[in-house]
Design a protein around this motif. Structure first.
Motif, PDB file in Angstrom:
ATOM      1  N   ASP A 101       0.834  -1.202   0.000  1.00  0.00           N
ATOM      2  CA  ASP A 101       0.000   0.000   0.000  1.00  0.00           C
ATOM      3  C   ASP A 101       0.872   1.256   0.000  1.00  0.00           C
ATOM      4  OD1 ASP A 101      -3.035   0.642   0.346  1.00  0.00           O
ATOM      5  OD2 ASP A 101      -2.033   2.044   1.696  1.00  0.00           O
ATOM      6  N   ASP A 102       1.914   1.253   0.816  1.00  0.00           N
ATOM      7  CA  ASP A 102       2.800   2.415   0.887  1.00  0.00           C
ATOM      8  C   ASP A 102       3.504   2.665  -0.441  1.00  0.00           C
ATOM      9  OD1 ASP A 102       2.114   2.815   3.512  1.00  0.00           O
ATOM     10  OD2 ASP A 102       4.009   2.103   4.359  1.00  0.00           O
ATOM     11  N   SER A 103       3.878   1.593  -1.139  1.00  0.00           N
ATOM     12  CA  SER A 103       4.590   1.757  -2.402  1.00  0.00           C
ATOM     13  C   SER A 103       3.666   2.164  -3.543  1.00  0.00           C
ATOM     14  CB  SER A 103       5.306   0.455  -2.783  1.00  0.00           C
ATOM     15  OG  SER A 103       4.391  -0.555  -3.178  1.00  0.00           O
ATOM     16  N   SER A 104       2.359   1.985  -3.349  1.00  0.00           N
ATOM     17  CA  SER A 104       1.395   2.198  -4.427  1.00  0.00           C
ATOM     18  C   SER A 104       0.731   3.566  -4.410  1.00  0.00           C
ATOM     19  CB  SER A 104       0.306   1.115  -4.365  1.00  0.00           C
ATOM     20  OG  SER A 104       0.871  -0.183  -4.463  1.00  0.00           O
ATOM     21  N   PHE A 105       0.813   4.264  -3.280  1.00  0.00           N
ATOM     22  CA  PHE A 105       0.099   5.531  -3.140  1.00  0.00           C
ATOM     23  C   PHE A 105       1.025   6.614  -2.604  1.00  0.00           C
ATOM     24  CE2 PHE A 105      -3.119   2.216  -2.802  1.00  0.00           C
ATOM     25  CZ  PHE A 105      -4.111   2.684  -3.665  1.00  0.00           C
ATOM     26  N   PRO A 107       2.077   9.593  -0.093  1.00  0.00           N
ATOM     27  CA  PRO A 107       1.943   9.525   1.374  1.00  0.00           C
ATOM     28  C   PRO A 107       0.558   9.896   1.907  1.00  0.00           C
ATOM     29  CG  PRO A 107       4.088  10.396   0.827  1.00  0.00           C
ATOM     30  CD  PRO A 107       3.344  10.237  -0.487  1.00  0.00           C
ATOM     31  N   PHE A 108      -0.058  10.949   1.396  1.00  0.00           N
ATOM     32  CA  PHE A 108      -1.345  11.380   1.939  1.00  0.00           C
ATOM     33  C   PHE A 108      -2.430  10.328   1.734  1.00  0.00           C
ATOM     34  CE2 PHE A 108      -5.497  13.471   1.526  1.00  0.00           C
ATOM     35  CZ  PHE A 108      -5.578  14.112   2.755  1.00  0.00           C
ATOM     36  N   TRP A 109      -2.358   9.573   0.607  1.00  0.00           N
ATOM     37  CA  TRP A 109      -3.429   8.642   0.259  1.00  0.00           C
ATOM     38  C   TRP A 109      -3.190   7.223   0.765  1.00  0.00           C
ATOM     39  CZ3 TRP A 109      -7.873  10.561  -1.106  1.00  0.00           C
ATOM     40  CH2 TRP A 109      -7.903  11.833  -1.688  1.00  0.00           C
ATOM     41  N   ARG A 110      -2.101   7.003   1.479  1.00  0.00           N
ATOM     42  CA  ARG A 110      -1.886   5.697   2.079  1.00  0.00           C
ATOM     43  C   ARG A 110      -2.870   5.485   3.233  1.00  0.00           C
ATOM     44  NH1 ARG A 110       4.661   6.662   2.382  1.00  0.00           N
ATOM     45  NH2 ARG A 110       5.008   6.601   0.104  1.00  0.00           N
ATOM     46  N   LEU A 111      -3.207   4.220   3.492  1.00  0.00           N
ATOM     47  CA  LEU A 111      -4.138   3.928   4.590  1.00  0.00           C
ATOM     48  C   LEU A 111      -3.423   3.601   5.889  1.00  0.00           C
ATOM     49  CD1 LEU A 111      -7.053   1.863   2.995  1.00  0.00           C
ATOM     50  CD2 LEU A 111      -6.998   4.277   3.611  1.00  0.00           C
ATOM     51  N   GLY A 112      -2.232   3.004   5.816  1.00  0.00           N
ATOM     52  CA  GLY A 112      -1.566   2.580   7.040  1.00  0.00           C
ATOM     53  C   GLY A 112      -2.214   1.324   7.599  1.00  0.00           C
ATOM     54  N   ARG A 113      -1.572   0.730   8.565  1.00  0.00           N
ATOM     55  CA  ARG A 113      -2.072  -0.527   9.145  1.00  0.00           C
ATOM     56  C   ARG A 113      -3.487  -0.359   9.713  1.00  0.00           C
ATOM     57  NH1 ARG A 113       0.355  -5.223  11.433  1.00  0.00           N
ATOM     58  NH2 ARG A 113      -1.325  -6.529  12.251  1.00  0.00           N
ATOM     59  N   HIS A 114      -3.697   0.714  10.482  1.00  0.00           N
ATOM     60  CA  HIS A 114      -5.004   0.912  11.105  1.00  0.00           C
ATOM     61  C   HIS A 114      -6.086   1.087  10.041  1.00  0.00           C
ATOM     62  CE1 HIS A 114      -7.534   2.171  14.598  1.00  0.00           C
ATOM     63  NE2 HIS A 114      -8.225   2.744  13.623  1.00  0.00           N
ATOM     64  N   GLY A 115      -5.802   1.901   9.024  1.00  0.00           N
ATOM     65  CA  GLY A 115      -6.798   2.158   7.996  1.00  0.00           C
ATOM     66  C   GLY A 115      -7.129   0.918   7.179  1.00  0.00           C
ATOM     67  N   LEU A 116      -6.134   0.093   6.887  1.00  0.00           N
ATOM     68  CA  LEU A 116      -6.370  -1.136   6.138  1.00  0.00           C
ATOM     69  C   LEU A 116      -7.212  -2.118   6.944  1.00  0.00           C
ATOM     70  CD1 LEU A 116      -2.790  -1.484   4.667  1.00  0.00           C
ATOM     71  CD2 LEU A 116      -4.874  -1.129   3.320  1.00  0.00           C
ATOM     72  N   GLU A 117      -6.906  -2.258   8.221  1.00  0.00           N
ATOM     73  CA  GLU A 117      -7.708  -3.138   9.064  1.00  0.00           C
ATOM     74  C   GLU A 117      -9.123  -2.593   9.220  1.00  0.00           C
ATOM     75  OE1 GLU A 117      -5.364  -3.444  12.625  1.00  0.00           O
ATOM     76  OE2 GLU A 117      -4.349  -5.250  11.906  1.00  0.00           O
ATOM     77  N   GLU A 118      -9.240  -1.280   9.293  1.00  0.00           N
ATOM     78  CA  GLU A 118     -10.553  -0.648   9.383  1.00  0.00           C
ATOM     79  C   GLU A 118     -11.362  -0.914   8.121  1.00  0.00           C
ATOM     80  OE1 GLU A 118     -11.152   3.834   9.087  1.00  0.00           O
ATOM     81  OE2 GLU A 118     -11.337   3.518  11.249  1.00  0.00           O
ATOM     82  N   ALA A 119     -10.710  -0.862   6.951  1.00  0.00           N
ATOM     83  CA  ALA A 119     -11.400  -1.140   5.692  1.00  0.00           C
ATOM     84  C   ALA A 119     -11.921  -2.564   5.658  1.00  0.00           C
ATOM     85  CB  ALA A 119     -10.454  -0.886   4.519  1.00  0.00           C
TER      86      ALA A 119
END
Length: 224
Positions: A101-105, A107-119
């Protein structure tokens, strides 16, 4: 954050960008503004809304939030396509998923671990679909379903692995999973200027609904 009956939830924006996401669960625009002021006073950085339908944005606008980005909503009817596939999910390698995710977006549009688990937790049923060999994942899709509707929450392919059809493979596998879990329509949102992503989804049968989601940032107290 609570005040009497009112409630809002806040989390870091992501692991790469200073800031916070503030989601109003219940309460007035005045309460929302108070929350934003409190967070700003605590020096958490910019305070953003989650992605909002325009009807939900009014309370944020009254609280002093202004639109900074728009996401287009696309949908695909699954009844005529999608092959049943309800294969079980293996343990999710979240560290690897976060790196992709970090390599694909940006910095502002990354979700991070919390955001990915939330999704993944956003719907009653959900799974993480991966592309690539075991221990060498090159892409992933987070897809969920409830009440007959599926949501493609996130899709990412490592930059060096693009152009090999992995994105399309992930979309098709997500559609198959959704069909196997009794969803008959799949929805997603995509940045207006993300031409490659929009082209991929259009080629996979998704159509623009004409609806948008708004991302907003708090700037100053509004007239609440």
């Amino acid at each position: 954050i609570t005040r009497g009956w009112s409630r809002a939830e806040v989390r870091p924006w992501n692991d790469s960008t200073i800031g916070a996401q503030l989601r109003l669960v219940r309460g007035s625009s005045g309460f929302l503004a108070t929350c934003a002021e409190r967070l700003t006073a605590d020096d958490v950085g910019p305070v953003h809304s989650p992605a909002l339908f325009p009807s939900m944005a009014a309370a944020y606008r009254r609280a002093g939030f202004a639109e900074i980005a728009s996401l287009r909503v696309m949908e695909h009817q699954l009844a005529a396509t999608g092959s049943p596939d309800s294969s079980a999910e293996s343990d999710t390698d979240w560290d690897h998923i976060v790196r992709i995710d970090d390599s694909s977006f940006e910095p502002f549009w990354r979700l991070g671990r919390h955001g990915l688990e939330e999704a993944k937790a956003a719907t009653r049923q959900s799974t993480v679909i991966t592309a690539g060999s075991e221990g060498n994942i090159k892409g992933f899709a987070i897809v969920g379903a409830e009440y007959g509707v599926s949501y493609l929450q996130r899709l990412a392919v490592e930059p060096e692995a693009r152009g090999r059809g992995l994105g399309r493979l992930l979309v098709e596998r997500a559609k198959g999973w959704a069909w196997g879990n009794r969803a008959r329509v799949m929805m997603l949102n995509v940045k207006v200027d993300a031409e490659a992503a929009r082209s991929l989804y259009a080629s996979a049968g998704f159509a623009d609904t004409g609806s948008s989601l708004l991302l907003m940032r708090w700037s100053e107290p509004g007239a609440y």
